[in-house]
Design a protein around this motif. Structure first.
Motif, PDB file in Angstrom:
ATOM      1  N   MET A   8      -5.582 -11.066   1.221  1.00 29.86           N
ATOM      2  CA  MET A   8      -4.532 -10.101   1.419  1.00 29.86           C
ATOM      3  C   MET A   8      -4.659  -9.036   0.339  1.00 29.86           C
ATOM      4  O   MET A   8      -4.696  -9.338  -0.832  1.00 29.86           O
ATOM      5  CB  MET A   8      -3.180 -10.813   1.336  1.00 29.86           C
ATOM      6  CG  MET A   8      -2.027  -9.878   1.307  1.00 29.86           C
ATOM      7  SD  MET A   8      -0.405 -10.652   1.411  1.00 29.86           S
ATOM      8  CE  MET A   8      -0.543 -12.114   0.469  1.00 29.86           C
ATOM      9  N   ASN A   9      -4.722  -7.788   0.733  1.00 22.74           N
ATOM     10  CA  ASN A   9      -4.851  -6.685  -0.185  1.00 22.74           C
ATOM     11  C   ASN A   9      -3.511  -5.964  -0.268  1.00 22.74           C
ATOM     12  O   ASN A   9      -3.092  -5.302   0.672  1.00 22.74           O
ATOM     13  CB  ASN A   9      -5.954  -5.746   0.288  1.00 22.74           C
ATOM     14  CG  ASN A   9      -6.242  -4.668  -0.721  1.00 22.74           C
ATOM     15  OD1 ASN A   9      -5.448  -4.385  -1.605  1.00 22.74           O
ATOM     16  ND2 ASN A   9      -7.392  -4.053  -0.569  1.00 22.74           N
ATOM     17  N   LEU A  10      -2.816  -6.090  -1.395  1.00 25.27           N
ATOM     18  CA  LEU A  10      -1.483  -5.507  -1.541  1.00 25.27           C
ATOM     19  C   LEU A  10      -1.515  -3.990  -1.466  1.00 25.27           C
ATOM     20  O   LEU A  10      -0.581  -3.380  -0.993  1.00 25.27           O
ATOM     21  CB  LEU A  10      -0.841  -5.956  -2.844  1.00 25.27           C
ATOM     22  CG  LEU A  10      -0.495  -7.427  -2.915  1.00 25.27           C
ATOM     23  CD1 LEU A  10       0.068  -7.779  -4.277  1.00 25.27           C
ATOM     24  CD2 LEU A  10       0.486  -7.811  -1.845  1.00 25.27           C
ATOM     25  N   GLU A  11      -2.600  -3.375  -1.922  1.00 26.20           N
ATOM     26  CA  GLU A  11      -2.666  -1.927  -1.858  1.00 26.20           C
ATOM     27  C   GLU A  11      -2.722  -1.458  -0.416  1.00 26.20           C
ATOM     28  O   GLU A  11      -2.122  -0.477  -0.050  1.00 26.20           O
ATOM     29  CB  GLU A  11      -3.870  -1.409  -2.638  1.00 26.20           C
ATOM     30  CG  GLU A  11      -3.627  -1.507  -4.136  1.00 26.20           C
ATOM     31  CD  GLU A  11      -4.886  -1.773  -4.909  1.00 26.20           C
ATOM     32  OE1 GLU A  11      -5.980  -1.673  -4.331  1.00 26.20           O
ATOM     33  OE2 GLU A  11      -4.770  -2.108  -6.101  1.00 26.20           O
ATOM     34  N   LYS A  12      -3.443  -2.177   0.439  1.00 24.66           N
ATOM     35  CA  LYS A  12      -3.509  -1.788   1.852  1.00 24.66           C
ATOM     36  C   LYS A  12      -2.169  -1.994   2.540  1.00 24.66           C
ATOM     37  O   LYS A  12      -1.805  -1.247   3.426  1.00 24.66           O
ATOM     38  CB  LYS A  12      -4.600  -2.561   2.579  1.00 24.66           C
ATOM     39  CG  LYS A  12      -5.977  -2.082   2.224  1.00 24.66           C
ATOM     40  CD  LYS A  12      -6.994  -2.614   3.169  1.00 24.66           C
ATOM     41  CE  LYS A  12      -8.334  -2.007   2.796  1.00 24.66           C
ATOM     42  NZ  LYS A  12      -9.328  -2.209   3.782  1.00 24.66           N
ATOM     43  N   ARG A  50       4.362  -6.342   7.792  1.00 25.77           N
ATOM     44  CA  ARG A  50       3.328  -5.703   6.984  1.00 25.77           C
ATOM     45  C   ARG A  50       2.555  -6.705   6.135  1.00 25.77           C
ATOM     46  O   ARG A  50       1.765  -6.333   5.280  1.00 25.77           O
ATOM     47  CB  ARG A  50       3.939  -4.612   6.121  1.00 25.77           C
ATOM     48  CG  ARG A  50       4.432  -3.457   6.986  1.00 25.77           C
ATOM     49  CD  ARG A  50       5.023  -2.345   6.194  1.00 25.77           C
ATOM     50  NE  ARG A  50       5.474  -1.296   7.090  1.00 25.77           N
ATOM     51  CZ  ARG A  50       4.729  -0.283   7.507  1.00 25.77           C
ATOM     52  NH1 ARG A  50       3.488  -0.159   7.095  1.00 25.77           N
ATOM     53  NH2 ARG A  50       5.225   0.620   8.330  1.00 25.77           N
ATOM     54  N   GLY A  51       2.801  -7.991   6.363  1.00 27.30           N
ATOM     55  CA  GLY A  51       2.001  -9.026   5.718  1.00 27.30           C
ATOM     56  C   GLY A  51       2.601  -9.653   4.482  1.00 27.30           C
ATOM     57  O   GLY A  51       1.959 -10.491   3.848  1.00 27.30           O
ATOM     58  N   PHE A  52       3.802  -9.273   4.118  1.00 26.94           N
ATOM     59  CA  PHE A  52       4.426  -9.857   2.932  1.00 26.94           C
ATOM     60  C   PHE A  52       5.092 -11.182   3.273  1.00 26.94           C
ATOM     61  O   PHE A  52       5.642 -11.346   4.350  1.00 26.94           O
ATOM     62  CB  PHE A  52       5.510  -8.922   2.364  1.00 26.94           C
ATOM     63  CG  PHE A  52       4.967  -7.715   1.665  1.00 26.94           C
ATOM     64  CD1 PHE A  52       4.515  -7.798   0.362  1.00 26.94           C
ATOM     65  CD2 PHE A  52       4.914  -6.495   2.308  1.00 26.94           C
ATOM     66  CE1 PHE A  52       4.022  -6.684  -0.295  1.00 26.94           C
ATOM     67  CE2 PHE A  52       4.422  -5.374   1.672  1.00 26.94           C
ATOM     68  CZ  PHE A  52       3.976  -5.466   0.364  1.00 26.94           C
ATOM     69  N   ASP A  53       5.046 -12.105   2.338  1.00 19.17           N
ATOM     70  CA  ASP A  53       5.874 -13.302   2.399  1.00 19.17           C
ATOM     71  C   ASP A  53       7.112 -12.926   1.604  1.00 19.17           C
ATOM     72  O   ASP A  53       7.129 -13.011   0.374  1.00 19.17           O
ATOM     73  CB  ASP A  53       5.158 -14.502   1.775  1.00 19.17           C
ATOM     74  CG  ASP A  53       6.026 -15.746   1.732  1.00 19.17           C
ATOM     75  OD1 ASP A  53       7.198 -15.698   2.197  1.00 19.17           O
ATOM     76  OD2 ASP A  53       5.555 -16.771   1.221  1.00 19.17           O
ATOM     77  N   LYS A  73       6.128 -10.715  -7.073  1.00 21.06           N
ATOM     78  CA  LYS A  73       5.246 -11.482  -7.952  1.00 21.06           C
ATOM     79  C   LYS A  73       4.466 -12.544  -7.173  1.00 21.06           C
ATOM     80  O   LYS A  73       3.270 -12.718  -7.375  1.00 21.06           O
ATOM     81  CB  LYS A  73       6.073 -12.125  -9.065  1.00 21.06           C
ATOM     82  CG  LYS A  73       5.250 -12.778 -10.135  1.00 21.06           C
ATOM     83  CD  LYS A  73       6.140 -13.310 -11.261  1.00 21.06           C
ATOM     84  CE  LYS A  73       5.331 -13.955 -12.344  1.00 21.06           C
ATOM     85  NZ  LYS A  73       6.197 -14.476 -13.414  1.00 21.06           N
ATOM     86  N   GLY A  74       5.133 -13.249  -6.275  1.00 21.82           N
ATOM     87  CA  GLY A  74       4.469 -14.266  -5.464  1.00 21.82           C
ATOM     88  C   GLY A  74       3.403 -13.678  -4.563  1.00 21.82           C
ATOM     89  O   GLY A  74       2.339 -14.271  -4.381  1.00 21.82           O
ATOM     90  N   ASN A  75       3.664 -12.500  -4.003  1.00 21.55           N
ATOM     91  CA  ASN A  75       2.673 -11.850  -3.153  1.00 21.55           C
ATOM     92  C   ASN A  75       1.481 -11.366  -3.963  1.00 21.55           C
ATOM     93  O   ASN A  75       0.347 -11.426  -3.497  1.00 21.55           O
ATOM     94  CB  ASN A  75       3.312 -10.692  -2.370  1.00 21.55           C
ATOM     95  CG  ASN A  75       4.083 -11.179  -1.170  1.00 21.55           C
ATOM     96  OD1 ASN A  75       3.514 -11.470  -0.135  1.00 21.55           O
ATOM     97  ND2 ASN A  75       5.400 -11.301  -1.315  1.00 21.55           N
TER      98      ASN A  75
END
Length: 147
Positions: free
Chosen positions: A1-5, A116-119, A125-127
């Protein structure tokens, strides 16, 4: 998982779910209906990209007795989320949604972050921790180690 994307704007788009689609995700719906301060705190944590879930949830809870301030506070975060992810709309619509149906508004924001892919329950912080687990090798040190 890419947080920037996950945080990229893809041009102005619409919300991933409708405003009244609360029952498409019973977990977030029930959480928001019974404990809106928790849902709001989680959304604000990810939108602010900090570890502020408890702080934001507490502020939301304290403002609960002062409806105009609560609606304004909720509206601010709805606008932040919409602008971060390039979702069409405007501040006026954000305020109307937050004032007239705050729980539906928060629930839609929660579902948007999930889409958008977040938990969302893990917070920012967890993501970040989950996203950084993709590192499989340790970077090589040039020139060896020295004292």
């Amino acid at each position: 998982m890419n947080l920037e994307k996950m945080g990229e704007k893809r041009g102005l788009g619409s919300w991933s779910t409708g405003f009244c689609d609360c029952f498409s995700d019973c977990t977030s719906c029930c959480l928001t209906m019974w404990c809106p301060c928790v849902s709001f705190g989680r959304v604000a944590d990810i939108v602010d990209r900090t570890n502020s879930c408890c702080v934001q949830g507490t502020i939301f809870c304290l403002l609960g007795g002062f409806s105009p301030f609560l609606s304004l506070y909720s509206c601010i975060y709805r606008t932040k989320l919409r602008e971060q992810y390039g979702i069409e709309g405007n501040r006026c619509k954000d305020c109307i949604a937050s004032c007239l149906c705050p729980r539906f508004s928060i629930c839609q924001e929660y579902r948007e972050l999930q889409a958008r892919g977040f938990d969302v329950s893990a917070g920012w912080k967890g993501n970040v921790q989950v996203g950084s687990r993709g590192v499989t090798t340790v970077p090589a040190v040039q020139g060896g180690m020295s004292r």
